[in-house]
Motif scaffolding. Structure first.
Motif, PDB file in Angstrom:
ATOM      1  N   MET A 163     -11.535   7.530  -2.916  1.00 57.63           N
ATOM      2  CA  MET A 163     -12.112   6.786  -1.805  1.00 57.63           C
ATOM      3  C   MET A 163     -11.271   5.528  -1.562  1.00 57.63           C
ATOM      4  SD  MET A 163     -15.997   5.475  -1.031  1.00 57.63           S
ATOM      5  CE  MET A 163     -16.346   4.913  -2.655  1.00 57.63           C
ATOM      6  N   MET A 164     -10.617   5.467  -0.424  1.00 60.60           N
ATOM      7  CA  MET A 164      -9.739   4.342  -0.112  1.00 60.60           C
ATOM      8  C   MET A 164      -9.991   3.749   1.278  1.00 60.60           C
ATOM      9  SD  MET A 164      -7.791   3.809  -2.670  1.00 60.60           S
ATOM     10  CE  MET A 164      -7.504   4.620  -4.210  1.00 60.60           C
ATOM     11  N   ASN A 165     -10.906   4.329   2.053  1.00 64.66           N
ATOM     12  CA  ASN A 165     -11.150   3.854   3.420  1.00 64.66           C
ATOM     13  C   ASN A 165     -12.416   3.034   3.479  1.00 64.66           C
ATOM     14  OD1 ASN A 165      -8.892   5.002   4.718  1.00 64.66           O
ATOM     15  ND2 ASN A 165      -9.854   6.995   4.552  1.00 64.66           N
ATOM     16  N   PRO A 166     -12.349   1.884   4.138  1.00 63.31           N
ATOM     17  CA  PRO A 166     -11.216   1.393   4.905  1.00 63.31           C
ATOM     18  C   PRO A 166     -10.091   0.922   3.979  1.00 63.31           C
ATOM     19  CG  PRO A 166     -12.913  -0.289   4.839  1.00 63.31           C
ATOM     20  CD  PRO A 166     -13.476   0.935   4.156  1.00 63.31           C
ATOM     21  N   LEU A 167      -8.874   1.071   4.457  1.00 63.76           N
ATOM     22  CA  LEU A 167      -7.727   0.617   3.677  1.00 63.76           C
ATOM     23  C   LEU A 167      -7.772  -0.899   3.546  1.00 63.76           C
ATOM     24  CD1 LEU A 167      -4.892   2.869   5.113  1.00 63.76           C
ATOM     25  CD2 LEU A 167      -5.945   3.019   2.853  1.00 63.76           C
ATOM     26  N   PRO A 168      -7.253  -1.418   2.442  1.00 63.70           N
ATOM     27  CA  PRO A 168      -7.249  -2.873   2.265  1.00 63.70           C
ATOM     28  C   PRO A 168      -6.151  -3.528   3.096  1.00 63.70           C
ATOM     29  CG  PRO A 168      -6.085  -1.848   0.469  1.00 63.70           C
ATOM     30  CD  PRO A 168      -6.650  -0.724   1.308  1.00 63.70           C
ATOM     31  N   LYS A 169      -6.278  -4.825   3.271  1.00 60.42           N
ATOM     32  CA  LYS A 169      -5.162  -5.610   3.809  1.00 60.42           C
ATOM     33  C   LYS A 169      -4.123  -5.647   2.691  1.00 60.42           C
ATOM     34  CE  LYS A 169      -8.387  -8.453   6.289  1.00 60.42           C
ATOM     35  NZ  LYS A 169      -9.438  -9.335   5.795  1.00 60.42           N
ATOM     36  N   LEU A 170      -2.876  -5.733   3.049  1.00 60.45           N
ATOM     37  CA  LEU A 170      -1.801  -5.695   2.060  1.00 60.45           C
ATOM     38  C   LEU A 170      -0.803  -6.803   2.343  1.00 60.45           C
ATOM     39  CD1 LEU A 170      -0.455  -4.202  -0.293  1.00 60.45           C
ATOM     40  CD2 LEU A 170       0.553  -2.642   1.372  1.00 60.45           C
ATOM     41  N   ARG A 171      -0.510  -7.572   1.300  1.00 62.83           N
ATOM     42  CA  ARG A 171       0.480  -8.647   1.417  1.00 62.83           C
ATOM     43  C   ARG A 171       1.484  -8.527   0.277  1.00 62.83           C
ATOM     44  NH1 ARG A 171      -2.183 -13.837   0.678  1.00 62.83           N
ATOM     45  NH2 ARG A 171      -0.088 -14.620   0.981  1.00 62.83           N
ATOM     46  N   GLY A 231       4.276 -14.013 -15.651  1.00 59.90           N
ATOM     47  CA  GLY A 231       3.578 -14.281 -14.396  1.00 59.90           C
ATOM     48  C   GLY A 231       2.820 -13.060 -13.893  1.00 59.90           C
ATOM     49  N   ALA A 232       1.835 -13.327 -13.055  1.00 60.60           N
ATOM     50  CA  ALA A 232       1.051 -12.242 -12.463  1.00 60.60           C
ATOM     51  C   ALA A 232       1.946 -11.357 -11.600  1.00 60.60           C
ATOM     52  CB  ALA A 232      -0.079 -12.824 -11.616  1.00 60.60           C
ATOM     53  N   THR A 233       1.592 -10.084 -11.501  1.00 62.32           N
ATOM     54  CA  THR A 233       2.349  -9.160 -10.649  1.00 62.32           C
ATOM     55  C   THR A 233       1.597  -8.870  -9.357  1.00 62.32           C
ATOM     56  OG1 THR A 233       1.367  -7.259 -11.782  1.00 62.32           O
ATOM     57  CG2 THR A 233       3.506  -8.070 -12.597  1.00 62.32           C
ATOM     58  N   GLY A 234       0.322  -9.236  -9.314  1.00 61.36           N
ATOM     59  CA  GLY A 234      -0.470  -9.037  -8.115  1.00 61.36           C
ATOM     60  C   GLY A 234      -1.935  -9.196  -8.429  1.00 61.36           C
ATOM     61  N   TYR A 235      -2.748  -9.046  -7.394  1.00 63.45           N
ATOM     62  CA  TYR A 235      -4.195  -9.101  -7.591  1.00 63.45           C
ATOM     63  C   TYR A 235      -4.897  -8.457  -6.405  1.00 63.45           C
ATOM     64  CZ  TYR A 235      -4.221 -13.121  -4.384  1.00 63.45           C
ATOM     65  OH  TYR A 235      -4.075 -13.941  -3.304  1.00 63.45           O
ATOM     66  N   TYR A 236      -6.171  -8.172  -6.606  1.00 59.70           N
ATOM     67  CA  TYR A 236      -7.020  -7.626  -5.558  1.00 59.70           C
ATOM     68  C   TYR A 236      -8.197  -8.569  -5.358  1.00 59.70           C
ATOM     69  CZ  TYR A 236     -10.306  -4.671  -3.054  1.00 59.70           C
ATOM     70  OH  TYR A 236     -11.178  -4.192  -2.124  1.00 59.70           O
ATOM     71  N   ASP A 237      -8.472  -8.914  -4.106  1.00 60.36           N
ATOM     72  CA  ASP A 237      -9.619  -9.749  -3.776  1.00 60.36           C
ATOM     73  C   ASP A 237     -10.689  -8.864  -3.154  1.00 60.36           C
ATOM     74  OD1 ASP A 237     -11.526 -11.439  -2.653  1.00 60.36           O
ATOM     75  OD2 ASP A 237     -10.050 -12.886  -1.944  1.00 60.36           O
ATOM     76  N   PRO A 238     -11.769  -8.577  -3.903  1.00 60.19           N
ATOM     77  CA  PRO A 238     -12.792  -7.669  -3.384  1.00 60.19           C
ATOM     78  C   PRO A 238     -13.558  -8.230  -2.184  1.00 60.19           C
ATOM     79  CG  PRO A 238     -13.442  -8.521  -5.535  1.00 60.19           C
ATOM     80  CD  PRO A 238     -12.048  -9.004  -5.268  1.00 60.19           C
ATOM     81  N   LYS A 239     -13.651  -9.553  -2.079  1.00 59.60           N
ATOM     82  CA  LYS A 239     -14.389 -10.153  -0.963  1.00 59.60           C
ATOM     83  C   LYS A 239     -13.701  -9.922   0.371  1.00 59.60           C
ATOM     84  CE  LYS A 239     -16.542 -13.653  -3.806  1.00 59.60           C
ATOM     85  NZ  LYS A 239     -16.488 -15.022  -4.246  1.00 59.60           N
ATOM     86  N   THR A 240     -12.363 -10.025   0.373  1.00 62.60           N
ATOM     87  CA  THR A 240     -11.608  -9.852   1.622  1.00 62.60           C
ATOM     88  C   THR A 240     -10.931  -8.487   1.696  1.00 62.60           C
ATOM     89  OG1 THR A 240      -9.589 -10.825   0.691  1.00 62.60           O
ATOM     90  CG2 THR A 240     -11.150 -12.344   1.770  1.00 62.60           C
ATOM     91  N   MET A 241     -11.091  -7.678   0.630  1.00 59.36           N
ATOM     92  CA  MET A 241     -10.419  -6.378   0.522  1.00 59.36           C
ATOM     93  C   MET A 241      -8.925  -6.534   0.805  1.00 59.36           C
ATOM     94  SD  MET A 241     -13.086  -3.407   1.650  1.00 59.36           S
ATOM     95  CE  MET A 241     -13.303  -3.783   3.353  1.00 59.36           C
ATOM     96  N   THR A 242      -8.303  -7.453   0.064  1.00 60.74           N
ATOM     97  CA  THR A 242      -6.882  -7.746   0.216  1.00 60.74           C
ATOM     98  C   THR A 242      -6.153  -7.516  -1.101  1.00 60.74           C
ATOM     99  OG1 THR A 242      -7.361  -9.429   1.885  1.00 60.74           O
ATOM    100  CG2 THR A 242      -5.191  -9.527   0.834  1.00 60.74           C
ATOM    101  N   ILE A 243      -5.041  -6.789  -1.009  1.00 57.35           N
ATOM    102  CA  ILE A 243      -4.129  -6.619  -2.141  1.00 57.35           C
ATOM    103  C   ILE A 243      -2.944  -7.539  -1.913  1.00 57.35           C
ATOM    104  CG2 ILE A 243      -2.449  -5.064  -3.225  1.00 57.35           C
ATOM    105  CD1 ILE A 243      -4.402  -2.773  -2.681  1.00 57.35           C
ATOM    106  N   VAL A 244      -2.607  -8.323  -2.939  1.00 56.16           N
ATOM    107  CA  VAL A 244      -1.410  -9.158  -2.919  1.00 56.16           C
ATOM    108  C   VAL A 244      -0.523  -8.676  -4.061  1.00 56.16           C
ATOM    109  CG1 VAL A 244      -0.488 -11.492  -3.220  1.00 56.16           C
ATOM    110  CG2 VAL A 244      -2.640 -11.144  -1.968  1.00 56.16           C
ATOM    111  N   VAL A 245       0.724  -8.370  -3.740  1.00 56.17           N
ATOM    112  CA  VAL A 245       1.686  -7.943  -4.760  1.00 56.17           C
ATOM    113  C   VAL A 245       2.872  -8.894  -4.698  1.00 56.17           C
ATOM    114  CG1 VAL A 245       3.176  -6.093  -5.594  1.00 56.17           C
ATOM    115  CG2 VAL A 245       0.970  -5.527  -4.564  1.00 56.17           C
ATOM    116  N   TYR A 246       3.210  -9.472  -5.849  1.00 53.71           N
ATOM    117  CA  TYR A 246       4.362 -10.372  -5.945  1.00 53.71           C
ATOM    118  C   TYR A 246       5.627  -9.533  -6.126  1.00 53.71           C
ATOM    119  CZ  TYR A 246       0.726 -13.825  -6.566  1.00 53.71           C
ATOM    120  OH  TYR A 246      -0.379 -14.608  -6.375  1.00 53.71           O
ATOM    121  N   LEU A 250     -14.918  -0.310  -3.341  1.00 56.37           N
ATOM    122  CA  LEU A 250     -15.605   0.516  -2.347  1.00 56.37           C
ATOM    123  C   LEU A 250     -16.746   1.319  -2.978  1.00 56.37           C
ATOM    124  CD1 LEU A 250     -12.599   1.840  -0.224  1.00 56.37           C
ATOM    125  CD2 LEU A 250     -14.216   0.023   0.383  1.00 56.37           C
ATOM    126  N   GLU A 251     -16.608   1.632  -4.249  1.00 53.71           N
ATOM    127  CA  GLU A 251     -17.647   2.364  -4.976  1.00 53.71           C
ATOM    128  C   GLU A 251     -18.745   1.436  -5.498  1.00 53.71           C
ATOM    129  OE1 GLU A 251     -15.328   4.393  -7.939  1.00 53.71           O
ATOM    130  OE2 GLU A 251     -14.874   6.062  -6.595  1.00 53.71           O
TER     131      GLU A 251
END
Length: 123
Positions: free
Chosen positions: A24-32, A45-60, A84-85
């Motif tokens: 289950m991946m829809n709706p797709l997250p925002k991606l940065r 250092g961190a390699t990335g994170y997921y923000d469940p509130k904004t459904m945003t993935i950030v990858v360094y 999403l689950e």
């Protein structure tokens, strides 16, 4: 890196792979994708994170091989699926330290295992 057509093609293929696996991946997250010197120059250092509130993935991305960036993307996509689950969010996780929370440890284990499967299998 993230504007490279080859990289974008692989990203699209990975999303298709998740769909084929029935995740289950829809709706797709925002991606940065972020070239952050603080994380890029720190071996711990961190390699990335997921923000469940904004459904945003950030990858360094700074100082990282594209395969490693995709590994982080895949890991965070599993967190998106968990969100999403209804398995992430308010009251479910109270720390970022996996050694302090058995539930968080299980969430992270799943993201490491399931997030790497598309890369290991090649699709």
């Amino acid at each position: 890196m993230h504007k490279d057509p080859k990289f974008r093609k692989v990203l699209k293929e990975m999303l298709e792979c998740y769909q084929q696996q029935g995740l289950m991946m829809n709706p797709l997250p925002k991606l940065r994708f972020v070239a952050d010197p603080q994380h890029g120059n720190d071996i711990y250092g961190a390699t990335g994170y997921y923000d469940p509130k904004t459904m945003t993935i950030v990858v360094y991305t700074m100082n990282r091989h594209p395969k490693d960036v995709m590994r982080s993307f895949s890991h965070e996509m599993i967190h998106h699926m968990q969100n999403l689950e209804g398995r992430l969010g308010e009251g479910k996780i109270n720390t970022t330290n996996v050694n302090e929370d058995d539930y968080l440890q299980q969430i992270e284990k799943e993201a490491y295992l399931e997030g790497n499967m598309p890369i290991v299998t090649g699709k």
